[in-house]
Write an enzyme that holds these catalytic residues in place. Structure first.
Site, PDB file in Angstrom:
ATOM      1  N   LYS A 195      -6.540 -12.568  -6.428  1.00  0.00           N
ATOM      2  CA  LYS A 195      -7.477 -11.800  -7.261  1.00  0.00           C
ATOM      3  C   LYS A 195      -6.976 -11.671  -8.699  1.00  0.00           C
ATOM      4  CE  LYS A 195      -7.527  -7.971  -4.842  1.00  0.00           C
ATOM      5  NZ  LYS A 195      -6.605  -8.339  -3.744  1.00  0.00           N
ATOM      6  N   ARG A 200     -11.750  -0.143  -3.044  1.00  0.00           N
ATOM      7  CA  ARG A 200     -10.893  -0.497  -1.923  1.00  0.00           C
ATOM      8  C   ARG A 200     -11.246   0.251  -0.654  1.00  0.00           C
ATOM      9  NH1 ARG A 200      -6.497  -2.726  -4.789  1.00  0.00           N
ATOM     10  NH2 ARG A 200      -4.848  -3.532  -3.487  1.00  0.00           N
ATOM     11  N   ARG A 239       6.427 -13.885  -4.923  1.00  0.00           N
ATOM     12  CA  ARG A 239       5.813 -13.440  -6.181  1.00  0.00           C
ATOM     13  C   ARG A 239       6.781 -12.654  -7.062  1.00  0.00           C
ATOM     14  NH1 ARG A 239       0.027 -10.512  -6.116  1.00  0.00           N
ATOM     15  NH2 ARG A 239       1.057  -8.738  -5.139  1.00  0.00           N
ATOM     16  N   ARG A 291       7.845  -6.931  -6.845  1.00  0.00           N
ATOM     17  CA  ARG A 291       7.215  -5.638  -6.580  1.00  0.00           C
ATOM     18  C   ARG A 291       7.777  -5.054  -5.293  1.00  0.00           C
ATOM     19  NH1 ARG A 291       0.790  -6.676  -7.148  1.00  0.00           N
ATOM     20  NH2 ARG A 291       0.865  -5.244  -5.387  1.00  0.00           N
ATOM     21  N   ARG A 335       0.296  -3.294   4.056  1.00  0.00           N
ATOM     22  CA  ARG A 335      -0.849  -3.455   3.146  1.00  0.00           C
ATOM     23  C   ARG A 335      -1.975  -4.227   3.812  1.00  0.00           C
ATOM     24  NH1 ARG A 335       2.200  -6.166  -1.423  1.00  0.00           N
ATOM     25  NH2 ARG A 335       0.200  -6.629  -2.403  1.00  0.00           N
TER      26      ARG A 335
HETATM   27  P1  ADP Z   1      -2.729  -6.281  -4.045  1.00  0.00           P
HETATM   28  O1  ADP Z   1      -4.149  -6.652  -4.223  1.00  0.00           O
HETATM   29  O2  ADP Z   1      -1.794  -7.437  -4.263  1.00  0.00           O
HETATM   30  O3  ADP Z   1      -2.451  -5.510  -2.800  1.00  0.00           O
HETATM   31  P2  ADP Z   1      -2.841  -4.415  -6.316  1.00  0.00           P
HETATM   32  O4  ADP Z   1      -1.999  -4.743  -7.480  1.00  0.00           O
HETATM   33  O5  ADP Z   1      -4.307  -4.567  -6.436  1.00  0.00           O
HETATM   34  O6  ADP Z   1      -2.255  -5.270  -5.132  1.00  0.00           O
HETATM   35  O7  ADP Z   1      -2.551  -2.907  -5.843  1.00  0.00           O
HETATM   36  C1  ADP Z   1      -1.261  -2.421  -5.627  1.00  0.00           C
HETATM   37  C2  ADP Z   1      -1.292  -1.001  -5.128  1.00  0.00           C
HETATM   38  O8  ADP Z   1      -1.947  -0.142  -6.095  1.00  0.00           O
HETATM   39  C3  ADP Z   1      -2.073  -0.739  -3.840  1.00  0.00           C
HETATM   40  O9  ADP Z   1      -1.310  -1.027  -2.684  1.00  0.00           O
HETATM   41  C4  ADP Z   1      -2.380   0.758  -3.987  1.00  0.00           C
HETATM   42  O10 ADP Z   1      -1.251   1.563  -3.728  1.00  0.00           O
HETATM   43  C5  ADP Z   1      -2.702   0.891  -5.446  1.00  0.00           C
HETATM   44  N1  ADP Z   1      -4.133   0.682  -5.723  1.00  0.00           N
HETATM   45  C6  ADP Z   1      -4.678  -0.330  -6.455  1.00  0.00           C
HETATM   46  N2  ADP Z   1      -6.022  -0.223  -6.471  1.00  0.00           N
HETATM   47  C7  ADP Z   1      -6.341   0.881  -5.761  1.00  0.00           C
HETATM   48  C8  ADP Z   1      -7.555   1.513  -5.408  1.00  0.00           C
HETATM   49  N3  ADP Z   1      -8.737   1.025  -5.784  1.00  0.00           N
HETATM   50  N4  ADP Z   1      -7.494   2.638  -4.649  1.00  0.00           N
HETATM   51  C9  ADP Z   1      -6.336   3.132  -4.235  1.00  0.00           C
HETATM   52  N5  ADP Z   1      -5.146   2.580  -4.524  1.00  0.00           N
HETATM   53  C10 ADP Z   1      -5.143   1.463  -5.285  1.00  0.00           C
END
Ligand code: ADP
Ligand code: ZN
Length: 220
Positions: free
Chosen positions: A21, A96, A135, A168, A179
């Site tokens: 993404k 999400r 990553r 990360r 996750r």
């Molecule tokens: P990935 O898609 O690789 O899991 P992201 O960088 O999108 O990672 O998100 C990393 C973390 O940030 C998530 O695991 C969560 O803790 C938080 N996060 C990101 N977007 C949201 C969201 N829309 N609602 C709640 N937590 C979020």
């Protein structure tokens, strides 16, 4: 599609962690002149700066849990109200869960945004684990590298700003598994929510990113 219409595109990008993404949203935003709004990037930056938002979010992000809806939704809506986003945007990492999707729909209705599209990038668990495992992220500009798929030119320094790269906390194997379970439980229903609205454009994200990008641009 005409360039002027393209510039007004409103896109939501969905998919499991590791589907690409972030990479695709960055490319699409550059190709189409859209504001790239990544909730993960905004949260990680807040954590690095140790701001009030960062302090509240850190504990959830490190564990791979969702940050409480109230915090994230407010943050996204504030960002969507900025002038650059009014000219078109791509949302990456939001919504999400169903509550976030419903709140986003209320905001969109209020703004008269009925014509937004949802891109769904699907990837297999094997791909996800391989991608997240290698990553590396730039501490300063958040650029993403991969130790085997997209290695940095110089050791563990960013190609663009030469800052240090880091893994990360939530990309460690145990947290990746967690996750994925959060994704299956909370986020997968959002895919079905948008499918019922007839908005989903689905792409197979197991393939090389340039191939996926080309297909998405054709599809739009
Ligand atoms: P990935 O898609 O690789 O899991 P992201 O960088 O999108 O990672 O998100 C990393 C973390 O940030 C998530 O695991 C969560 O803790 C938080 N996060 C990101 N977007 C949201 C969201 N829309 N609602 C709640 N937590 C979020
Ligand atoms: Zn950098």
């Amino acid at each position: 599609m005409e360039k002027t219409q393209m510039a007004m595109l409103k896109l939501v990008l969905l998919g499991p962690p590791g589907a690409g993404k972030g990479t695709q949203a960055k490319s699409l935003s550059e190709e189409l002149g859209l504001a790239h709004i990544s909730t993960g990037d905004i949260l990680r930056q807040a954590i690095q700066l140790d701001s009030a938002l960062g302090k509240e979010a850190k504990h959830y992000v490190d564990k791979g849990e969702l940050v409480p809806d109230g915090l994230v939704t407010k943050m996204v809506i504030e960002r969507l109200k900025r002038p650059d986003a009014k000219r078109g945007f791509i949302l990456d990492g939001f919504p999400r869960n169903i509550k976030q999707a419903e709140d986003l729909d209320s905001f969109f209705a209020q703004e008269g945004y009925s014509d937004y599209k949802v891109i769904y990038l699907d990837a297999t668990e094997k791909t996800i684990i391989q991608r997240l495992g290698g990553r590396m992220i730039c501490k300063k500009c958040q650029a993403v590298f991969h130790m085997t798929n997209m290695p940095p030119k110089e050791g563990s320094r960013c190609d663009f700003c030469k800052s240090e790269l880091y893994q990360r906390q939530d990309d460690r194997e145990e947290t990746v598994k967690y996750r994925l379970s959060v994704y299956a439980q909370a986020t997968k229903p959002v895919v079905e929510y948008y499918a019922r609205q007839g908005r989903i454009m689905e792409f197979d994200a197991d393939r090389e990113s340039s191939v996926v990008l080309k297909e998405m641009l054709q599809g739009l």
